[in-house]
Design a protein around this motif. Structure first.
Motif, PDB file in Angstrom:
ATOM      1  N   ALA A  36      -8.614   0.156  -5.691  1.00  0.00           N
ATOM      2  CA  ALA A  36      -7.515  -0.805  -5.611  1.00  0.00           C
ATOM      3  C   ALA A  36      -6.178  -0.152  -5.943  1.00  0.00           C
ATOM      4  O   ALA A  36      -5.227  -0.211  -5.154  1.00  0.00           O
ATOM      5  CB  ALA A  36      -7.793  -1.979  -6.538  1.00  0.00           C
ATOM      6  N   TYR A  86      -0.760  -6.542  -6.432  1.00  0.00           N
ATOM      7  CA  TYR A  86      -1.011  -5.869  -5.158  1.00  0.00           C
ATOM      8  C   TYR A  86      -2.085  -6.634  -4.397  1.00  0.00           C
ATOM      9  O   TYR A  86      -3.233  -6.725  -4.839  1.00  0.00           O
ATOM     10  CB  TYR A  86      -1.438  -4.424  -5.411  1.00  0.00           C
ATOM     11  CG  TYR A  86      -1.936  -3.674  -4.197  1.00  0.00           C
ATOM     12  CD1 TYR A  86      -1.344  -3.844  -2.931  1.00  0.00           C
ATOM     13  CD2 TYR A  86      -2.999  -2.782  -4.302  1.00  0.00           C
ATOM     14  CE1 TYR A  86      -1.816  -3.148  -1.825  1.00  0.00           C
ATOM     15  CE2 TYR A  86      -3.470  -2.076  -3.210  1.00  0.00           C
ATOM     16  CZ  TYR A  86      -2.875  -2.270  -1.972  1.00  0.00           C
ATOM     17  OH  TYR A  86      -3.342  -1.591  -0.873  1.00  0.00           O
ATOM     18  N   GLY A 126      -5.490   0.951  -2.240  1.00  0.00           N
ATOM     19  CA  GLY A 126      -6.121   0.179  -1.166  1.00  0.00           C
ATOM     20  C   GLY A 126      -7.010   0.998  -0.245  1.00  0.00           C
ATOM     21  O   GLY A 126      -7.128   0.695   0.939  1.00  0.00           O
ATOM     22  N   LYS A 172       0.822  -1.203   0.000  1.00  0.00           N
ATOM     23  CA  LYS A 172       0.000   0.000   0.000  1.00  0.00           C
ATOM     24  C   LYS A 172       0.862   1.262   0.000  1.00  0.00           C
ATOM     25  O   LYS A 172       1.784   1.399   0.809  1.00  0.00           O
ATOM     26  CB  LYS A 172      -0.925  -0.002   1.217  1.00  0.00           C
ATOM     27  CG  LYS A 172      -1.923   1.144   1.232  1.00  0.00           C
ATOM     28  CD  LYS A 172      -2.937   0.971   2.338  1.00  0.00           C
ATOM     29  CE  LYS A 172      -3.979   2.072   2.316  1.00  0.00           C
ATOM     30  NZ  LYS A 172      -5.040   1.891   3.326  1.00  0.00           N
ATOM     31  N   ILE A 205      -4.525  -6.554  -1.439  1.00  0.00           N
ATOM     32  CA  ILE A 205      -5.118  -5.425  -0.712  1.00  0.00           C
ATOM     33  C   ILE A 205      -5.473  -5.890   0.694  1.00  0.00           C
ATOM     34  O   ILE A 205      -6.552  -6.449   0.932  1.00  0.00           O
ATOM     35  CB  ILE A 205      -6.343  -4.877  -1.463  1.00  0.00           C
ATOM     36  CG1 ILE A 205      -5.980  -4.612  -2.935  1.00  0.00           C
ATOM     37  CG2 ILE A 205      -6.845  -3.591  -0.815  1.00  0.00           C
ATOM     38  CD1 ILE A 205      -7.170  -4.287  -3.809  1.00  0.00           C
TER      39      ILE A 205
END
Length: 454
Positions: A132, A119, A148, A7, A121
């Motif tokens: 996202a 990624y 995120g 993040k 989350i």
């Protein structure tokens, strides 16, 4: 091998044709918001989602089996004044949350399917929507950032906060007429049966507050303990005052009736009827037909019709949350229970101009209300429309069951014609004639204004 982002982390993008995909352990949708330096869209066209699958430089395409659609992005085709593309995941179940699920995964790949960034989350809890990741410009190049950011406000709050707004404010709702209070000894009017509206229309939700209660007194009441005015003379027999302690019987409660056998019901505004035939079973498969005619106007070579383009749509609500829209750009509901038969661009000809097929037995249990609306794509008002109506047809027999016809044109570009709703899960469906106007040119502008009809 793809790079793993956490993040807030970002990375450069060396290719201009990309595919953004997500993996979610529950039914969900992927959408995109194209925003300027202000963080807002330029217009509704910059919001790419299941009912508007194309935007400038972005297309929504089918994803892997059991997964949401993917975003195909051409960075070179994104307009110069767009600074960011925000990829958004929305759970289909408005009452669900990401905290109940394994962490979703967002992936950025090149056009050949080679993963560039991934990624996971983490840290989501009560949110049903999450931004996202985002693609953004930096010194002439494009980069990707893991965002995120969860959103608990719902679909309407998300689009409103990013500038997807109604162009015209809805017309104010007329205040109910004043009436004199009941005279001493008469019971107070029977309750309407509707609960007081919950305090759910907080700022940022995108919904206007509900209209004033239609039966709330606006004046004329006196505080308890003060003397009330005598009843009008026509309520008393001449020369005979009412007996002491006399109280008139309360008016009978008007129950919603079943559909009569053998003939159609002509509804008036606000009238409700059960979608069950008298002495028979509840209806399962119905058709909502909507029709209208453009007003004729004089011309050099005779009468001409106003070149109107009206569109019929149906918006599905789970409680007060919009969960799906069926219209000319998306002819089928996500659960397959509703099918739009296509767009009529002129309103010319006999019979229904547009038809929407509804299989009530297949509608998701969470869906409580279907609101049928008509919007004017070119901005013509209903003052330029004649003979507007909606009618309910039994699809198994093709027999008309009920019809509601608008009385006269109104200065609005959209009309809530009727709603089909069930008061509780598993209850019979009901039909209510609405006939309320507001300002909207397409369903995207209409949805945030429909809360007052629920």
């Amino acid at each position: 091998m793809s790079a793993v982002l956490v993040k807030g982390q970002n990375g450069p993008l060396s290719v201009h044709d990309l595919v953004i995909s997500v993996q979610v352990a529950a039914p969900a949708d992927l959408s995109a918001l194209l925003v300027t330096a202000s963080g807002k869209v330029r217009s509704d066209a910059d919001f790419v989602f299941f009912n508007q699958p194309s935007g400038p430089g972005v297309q929504l395409r089918p994803g892997a089996a059991g997964q949401p659609a993917v975003l195909a992005v051409s960075l070179a085709a994104i307009p110069a004044d767009i600074e960011q593309l925000r990829a958004v995941i929305t759970l289909d179940d408005a009452n669900g949350s990401f905290g109940q699920l394994p962490a979703p995964i967002a992936t950025v790949a090149d056009a050949a399917g080679n993963a560039l960034y991934e990624y996971r989350i983490e840290g989501l809890s009560t949110e049903s929507i999450v931004i996202a990741l985002e693609l953004y410009r930096r010194q002439g190049d494009w980069k990707v950032r893991a965002v995120g950011q969860g959103y608990a406000g719902g679909f309407a709050a998300l689009v409103t906060d990013h500038g997807v707004q109604v162009n015209d404010a809805p017309q104010p709702v007329p205040q109910p007429a004043q009436y004199n209070p009941a005279p001493t000894g008469y019971p107070e009017p029977a309750p309407t049966g509707y609960p007081a509206p919950a305090d759910q229309f907080t700022s940022g939700t995108g919904y206007p507050p509900p209209p004033p209660a239609q039966y709330a007194p606006t004046g004329g009441y006196q505080a308890p303990g003060q003397s009330y005015p005598p009843p009008p003379s026509y309520l008393q027999p001449a020369g005979y005052p009412p007996p002491p302690g006399y109280a008139a019987a309360p008016p009978p409660v008007q129950e919603d009736r079943d559909l009569p056998a053998g003939h159609a019901v002509s509804l008036v505004k606000g009238q409700r009827i059960n979608l069950r035939k008298e002495g028979g079973a509840a209806l399962g498969y119905v058709k909502m037909g909507l029709g209208w005619d453009p007003v004729k106007r004089g011309g050099m070579f005779g009468n001409k019709s106003v070149d109107v383009d009206l569109d019929a749509s149906v918006v599905l609500f789970a409680g007060t949350n919009p969960v799906d829209v069926v219209y000319y750009g998306s002819l089928n509901s996500k659960d397959g229970s509703i099918r739009h038969q296509g767009d009529n661009l002129t309103g010319e000809g006999e019979g229904d101009d547009e038809e929407i097929m509804v299989d009530l037995t297949r509608i998701a249990p969470s869906v409580s209300t279907l609101v049928f609306i008509v919007t004017s794509y070119k901005g013509h008002t209903f003052e330029q429309i004649a003979n507007a109506y909606c009618r309910l047809v039994d699809s198994t027999t093709n027999a008309e069951l009920a019809r509601y016809t608008l009385a006269g044109g109104m200065p609005f570009t959209a009309m809530a014609m009727a709603k089909v709703y069930r008061p509780a899960p598993g209850a019979d469906w009901k039909l209510e004639a609405l006939g309320e106007g507001f300002q909207a040119k397409h369903p995207g502008e209409a949805v945030p204004q429909l809360a007052r009809f629920l």
